[in-house]
Design an enzyme around this catalytic site. Structure first.
Site, short mmCIF file in Angstrom:
data_model
loop_
_atom_site.label_atom_id
_atom_site.label_comp_id
_atom_site.label_asym_id
_atom_site.label_seq_id
_atom_site.Cartn_x
_atom_site.Cartn_y
_atom_site.Cartn_z
N ASP A 282 0.81 -1.23 0.00
CA ASP A 282 0.00 0.00 0.00
C ASP A 282 0.84 1.27 0.00
O ASP A 282 0.32 2.34 0.34
CB ASP A 282 -0.94 0.01 1.21
CG ASP A 282 -2.25 -0.72 0.92
OD1 ASP A 282 -2.57 -0.92 -0.27
OD2 ASP A 282 -2.94 -1.09 1.89
N LYS B 86 -0.29 4.66 -1.24
CA LYS B 86 -1.21 5.52 -0.49
C LYS B 86 -0.53 6.77 0.06
O LYS B 86 -1.19 7.66 0.59
CB LYS B 86 -1.87 4.73 0.65
CG LYS B 86 -2.91 3.75 0.13
CD LYS B 86 -3.62 3.03 1.27
CE LYS B 86 -4.72 2.12 0.71
NZ LYS B 86 -5.32 1.27 1.75
N HIS C 55 -3.63 3.87 -6.01
CA HIS C 55 -2.45 3.55 -5.19
C HIS C 55 -1.65 2.33 -5.65
O HIS C 55 -0.44 2.32 -5.48
CB HIS C 55 -2.83 3.46 -3.70
CG HIS C 55 -3.47 2.18 -3.28
ND1 HIS C 55 -4.83 1.98 -3.31
CD2 HIS C 55 -2.94 1.01 -2.80
CE1 HIS C 55 -5.10 0.77 -2.86
NE2 HIS C 55 -3.98 0.16 -2.56
N HIS D 230 -5.25 -5.56 -5.93
CA HIS D 230 -6.70 -5.30 -5.85
C HIS D 230 -7.44 -5.84 -7.08
O HIS D 230 -8.58 -5.43 -7.35
CB HIS D 230 -6.98 -3.80 -5.69
CG HIS D 230 -6.75 -3.31 -4.29
ND1 HIS D 230 -7.60 -3.61 -3.24
CD2 HIS D 230 -5.75 -2.57 -3.75
CE1 HIS D 230 -7.14 -3.05 -2.12
NE2 HIS D 230 -6.01 -2.41 -2.41
FE LIG Z 1 -4.20 -1.67 -1.32
#
Ligand SMILES: [Fe+2]
Length: 329
Positions: A184, A187, A212, A237
């Site tokens: 992540d 982000k 992201h 994702h």
């Molecule tokens: Fe993620």
């Protein structure tokens, strides 16, 4: 993993001897025969070093070096410009073009090897330092909110248990661990008012946070040691039925490590508190994962395997407080 060297040199009569010599010292050697193929190969291969002889038929070597270094993805790749020349202006031009070194006098293969080795050592050192910075950056995203604390450490644990259950080799487990810590990192580009928003995200906010994975891939792409985990970061994702993002990959098109990571990621999301609901029990979370697998979102055999590991007691939930709406977007 052998270091990869891109040899850009069509005019040099000694091209083949350079290639064979470097290969005999366990380097993977690639060649480019003109400026355009050099640019393309540089971007696609992301070699560890480029030896650029200024003998190309269609491009000035200094200009080509400048163009290569102009792409952020290539900035960490050392380029050695090679042109027999006693003109000090050439050295200045090479520096201005971004070359790591300029070899203006004829260089024996033995001398070239020791200089190549030292450039690669330096590159490895810089890569390690940059990797530490990137890992710290990833930690800093979690540190923005105590609600997110410990999430990546927990998914490392769950993902490694599933990966070990799949008999992944040690090297893959190591890469999986790094991917869990960094998945992540993109982000970092998301404004805090979205990242830390406790309620549902609107369409515009969702679109921002869905960038992201691609931003995370871009952040990690220049680092040699991150190469193998780039697809995991980009595709964590995606959904098995193609309804995920960013590329809508389906089934086995989604890298196995990304499929493992997303199960661990969602499981941890479910068993931790959210501002708007209590953490689910492990059993309830596993039922939810099964439901998502039957919907065609998650890899069903992996979910079954993960459920078996958890129910056999190897995957105790670590209850924590987390889960902002942005997390599950
Ligand atoms: Fe993620």
């Amino acid at each position: 993993m052998n270091s990869a060297i891109l040899l850009v040199d069509v005019g040099s009569a000694s091209r083949n001897s350079w290639k064979l010599f470097l290969q005999s010292h366990d380097y993977d050697v690639f060649t480019a025969e003109d400026g355009e193929s050099a640019l393309r190969e540089c971007l696609e291969l992301q070699p560890d070093l480029i030896l650029l002889h200024d003998t190309l038929p269609d491009a000035d070597g200094f200009e080509l070096c400048h163009r290569m270094k102009g792409n952020p993805l290539n900035q960490q790749i050392p380029i050695v410009l090679i042109k027999p020349s006693s003109d000090p202006a050439d050295l200045a031009r090479a520096r201005k073009a971004g070359a790591a070194e300029f070899w203006g006098t004829s260089t024996s293969l033995g001398d070239a090897l020791s200089r190549v080795e030292s450039l690669l050592r330096l590159r490895g050192y810089i890569d390690e330092q940059a990797r530490s910075v990137v890992l710290s950056l990833a930690r800093s995203i979690e540190a923005k909110s105590p609600l997110m604390n410990g999430h990546s450490d927990r998914i490392v644990k769950y993902a490694l248990q599933l990966g070990s259950g799949m008999d992944l080799p040690e090297e893959d487990l190591h890469e999986l661990r790094i991917a869990c810590l960094l998945h992540d990192i993109g982000k970092v580009s998301v404004p805090d008012e979205i990242l830390l928003k406790p309620g549902p995200l609107n369409a515009e906010e969702t679109a921002i946070i869905r960038q992201h994975p691609v931003i995370g891939e871009t952040i990690c792409a220049p680092l040699r040691s991150m190469r193998r985990i780039l697809p995991v970061i980009r595709h964590h994702h995606e959904r098995m039925d193609g309804s995920g993002y960013p590329d809508g990959l389906r089934g086995n098109e989604i890298p196995l490590m990304a499929r493992i990571l997303q199960i661990a990621d969602i499981y941890d999301a479910l068993i931790t508190d959210r501002p708007y609901r209590e953490a689910l029990s492990s059993e309830h979370a596993l039922e939810t994962l099964s439901h998502e697998a039957s919907n065609g979102w998650l890899d069903a055999p992996l979910v079954w395997k993960f459920s078996r590991i958890c129910r056999e007691g190897d995957c105790f939930p670590v209850r924590g407080r987390t889960m902002l709406a942005s997390y599950y977007a």
